[in-house]
Write a protein that holds these residues in place. Structure first.
Motif, PDB file in Angstrom:
ATOM      1  N   LEU A  37       0.831  -1.200   0.000  1.00  0.00           N
ATOM      2  CA  LEU A  37       0.000   0.000   0.000  1.00  0.00           C
ATOM      3  C   LEU A  37       0.868   1.254   0.000  1.00  0.00           C
ATOM      4  O   LEU A  37       1.817   1.351   0.792  1.00  0.00           O
ATOM      5  CB  LEU A  37      -0.924   0.009   1.216  1.00  0.00           C
ATOM      6  CG  LEU A  37      -1.839  -1.208   1.357  1.00  0.00           C
ATOM      7  CD1 LEU A  37      -2.662  -1.107   2.629  1.00  0.00           C
ATOM      8  CD2 LEU A  37      -2.722  -1.367   0.141  1.00  0.00           C
ATOM      9  N   GLN A  38       0.520   2.191  -0.878  1.00  0.00           N
ATOM     10  CA  GLN A  38       1.226   3.463  -0.902  1.00  0.00           C
ATOM     11  C   GLN A  38       1.005   4.141   0.446  1.00  0.00           C
ATOM     12  O   GLN A  38      -0.106   4.216   0.937  1.00  0.00           O
ATOM     13  CB  GLN A  38       0.698   4.335  -2.037  1.00  0.00           C
ATOM     14  CG  GLN A  38       1.500   5.584  -2.224  1.00  0.00           C
ATOM     15  CD  GLN A  38       1.072   6.347  -3.474  1.00  0.00           C
ATOM     16  OE1 GLN A  38       0.178   5.949  -4.185  1.00  0.00           O
ATOM     17  NE2 GLN A  38       1.736   7.456  -3.710  1.00  0.00           N
ATOM     18  N   GLU A  42       0.305  -3.252   4.031  1.00  0.00           N
ATOM     19  CA  GLU A  42      -0.024  -4.129   2.922  1.00  0.00           C
ATOM     20  C   GLU A  42      -1.391  -4.769   3.130  1.00  0.00           C
ATOM     21  O   GLU A  42      -1.922  -4.785   4.238  1.00  0.00           O
ATOM     22  CB  GLU A  42       1.035  -5.213   2.735  1.00  0.00           C
ATOM     23  CG  GLU A  42       1.165  -6.171   3.907  1.00  0.00           C
ATOM     24  CD  GLU A  42       2.323  -7.155   3.744  1.00  0.00           C
ATOM     25  OE1 GLU A  42       3.356  -6.797   3.129  1.00  0.00           O
ATOM     26  OE2 GLU A  42       2.178  -8.281   4.234  1.00  0.00           O
ATOM     27  N   LEU A  43      -1.930  -5.267   2.038  1.00  0.00           N
ATOM     28  CA  LEU A  43      -3.195  -5.980   2.051  1.00  0.00           C
ATOM     29  C   LEU A  43      -2.933  -7.365   1.480  1.00  0.00           C
ATOM     30  O   LEU A  43      -2.528  -7.495   0.324  1.00  0.00           O
ATOM     31  CB  LEU A  43      -4.249  -5.248   1.217  1.00  0.00           C
ATOM     32  CG  LEU A  43      -5.589  -5.955   0.999  1.00  0.00           C
ATOM     33  CD1 LEU A  43      -6.282  -6.258   2.320  1.00  0.00           C
ATOM     34  CD2 LEU A  43      -6.477  -5.117   0.083  1.00  0.00           C
ATOM     35  N   ARG A  69      -6.807  -9.143   4.413  1.00  0.00           N
ATOM     36  CA  ARG A  69      -6.289  -8.878   5.760  1.00  0.00           C
ATOM     37  C   ARG A  69      -5.225  -7.791   5.652  1.00  0.00           C
ATOM     38  O   ARG A  69      -4.289  -7.914   4.871  1.00  0.00           O
ATOM     39  CB  ARG A  69      -5.696 -10.135   6.369  1.00  0.00           C
ATOM     40  CG  ARG A  69      -5.073  -9.861   7.750  1.00  0.00           C
ATOM     41  CD  ARG A  69      -4.686 -11.111   8.441  1.00  0.00           C
ATOM     42  NE  ARG A  69      -5.923 -11.762   8.854  1.00  0.00           N
ATOM     43  CZ  ARG A  69      -5.963 -12.828   9.601  1.00  0.00           C
ATOM     44  NH1 ARG A  69      -4.851 -13.395  10.009  1.00  0.00           N
ATOM     45  NH2 ARG A  69      -7.107 -13.378   9.947  1.00  0.00           N
ATOM     46  N   PHE A  70      -5.413  -6.730   6.447  1.00  0.00           N
ATOM     47  CA  PHE A  70      -4.480  -5.601   6.444  1.00  0.00           C
ATOM     48  C   PHE A  70      -3.371  -5.818   7.455  1.00  0.00           C
ATOM     49  O   PHE A  70      -3.589  -6.377   8.525  1.00  0.00           O
ATOM     50  CB  PHE A  70      -5.216  -4.302   6.791  1.00  0.00           C
ATOM     51  CG  PHE A  70      -6.162  -3.864   5.731  1.00  0.00           C
ATOM     52  CD1 PHE A  70      -5.710  -3.158   4.630  1.00  0.00           C
ATOM     53  CD2 PHE A  70      -7.510  -4.168   5.818  1.00  0.00           C
ATOM     54  CE1 PHE A  70      -6.577  -2.755   3.641  1.00  0.00           C
ATOM     55  CE2 PHE A  70      -8.393  -3.768   4.837  1.00  0.00           C
ATOM     56  CZ  PHE A  70      -7.925  -3.065   3.745  1.00  0.00           C
ATOM     57  N   LYS A  71      -2.189  -5.325   7.100  1.00  0.00           N
ATOM     58  CA  LYS A  71      -1.044  -5.341   8.005  1.00  0.00           C
ATOM     59  C   LYS A  71      -0.412  -3.956   7.937  1.00  0.00           C
ATOM     60  O   LYS A  71      -0.042  -3.495   6.852  1.00  0.00           O
ATOM     61  CB  LYS A  71      -0.044  -6.411   7.584  1.00  0.00           C
ATOM     62  CG  LYS A  71       1.162  -6.501   8.486  1.00  0.00           C
ATOM     63  CD  LYS A  71       2.097  -7.594   7.998  1.00  0.00           C
ATOM     64  CE  LYS A  71       3.344  -7.623   8.846  1.00  0.00           C
ATOM     65  NZ  LYS A  71       4.323  -8.571   8.311  1.00  0.00           N
ATOM     66  N   GLY A  72      -0.330  -3.288   9.080  1.00  0.00           N
ATOM     67  CA  GLY A  72       0.263  -1.960   9.120  1.00  0.00           C
ATOM     68  C   GLY A  72       1.771  -2.016   9.024  1.00  0.00           C
ATOM     69  O   GLY A  72       2.392  -3.043   9.286  1.00  0.00           O
ATOM     70  N   ALA A  73       2.356  -0.910   8.644  1.00  0.00           N
ATOM     71  CA  ALA A  73       3.815  -0.809   8.582  1.00  0.00           C
ATOM     72  C   ALA A  73       4.371  -0.809   9.996  1.00  0.00           C
ATOM     73  O   ALA A  73       3.798  -0.207  10.900  1.00  0.00           O
ATOM     74  CB  ALA A  73       4.214   0.461   7.847  1.00  0.00           C
TER      75      ALA A  73
END
Length: 174
Positions: A37-38, A42-43, A69-73
């Protein structure tokens, strides 16, 4: 995600669909993709296809399921904006395969993941006996809890995506 899914995800080429190997008696075909993800995070997407026989002609046929499923930086919390979730349903703006803009509802038990299950097509005759005709949007816009709006293209021309549909077609009635 299962341990097998996590292992398959680790081998993914970023932003490309990768078919998850299945045995000869498999009833579900799956492909995975990680979308960077900019702005960070990420997804992780999992697309699965199966054939569900039913005496109800609307329910009988091929189904596509999209799980995200989202994962934050750096371990940060990332997910769907609370304003986009109502009663466990997340609403996304989509561009359908027909080119029309519309809305898609997906189950969202928690803001960091969603599931969309569909067997309907954009055809009047509702022929869901061909997995390639089952509707999944060309792109999905998702409002995130950090204020960003991301647009995720499904990349339907990707070899992993088309391969999933080809393999799924073999799961139907013989």
């Amino acid at each position: 995600m299962s341990q097998d899914g996590a292992q398959a995800q680790a081998a993914l080429v970023p932003d490309s669909w990768t078919i998850v190997p299945a045995g000869p008696d498999a009833r579900v075909v799956q492909a995975m993709r990680t979308v960077p993800l900019q702005g960070g995070g990420e997804l992780a997407l999992r697309l699965s296809c199966d054939f569900r026989p039913s005496s109800d002609p609307v329910m009988n046929g091929y189904w596509l399921r999209l799980e995200g499923r989202f994962k934050g930086a750096d371990g940060s919390q990332l997910g769907i904006d609370d304003g986009a979730i109502r009663d466990g349903q997340a609403m996304f703006v989509v561009v359908r395969s027909t080119g029309e803009e519309g809305r898609m509802g997906a189950e969202a038990a928690t803001p960091d993941q969603f599931t969309y299950d569909n067997n309907q097509t954009n055809e009047l005759n509702q022929d869901n006996n061909d997995p390639a005709k089952v509707e999944i949007a060309n792109s999905i816009d998702i409002s995130l809890n950090d204020g960003r709006i991301i647009s995720v293209r499904m990349q339907k021309d990707d070899m992993g995506y088309t391969g999933l549909l080809s393999q799924c077609a073999t799961l139907g009635p013989k």
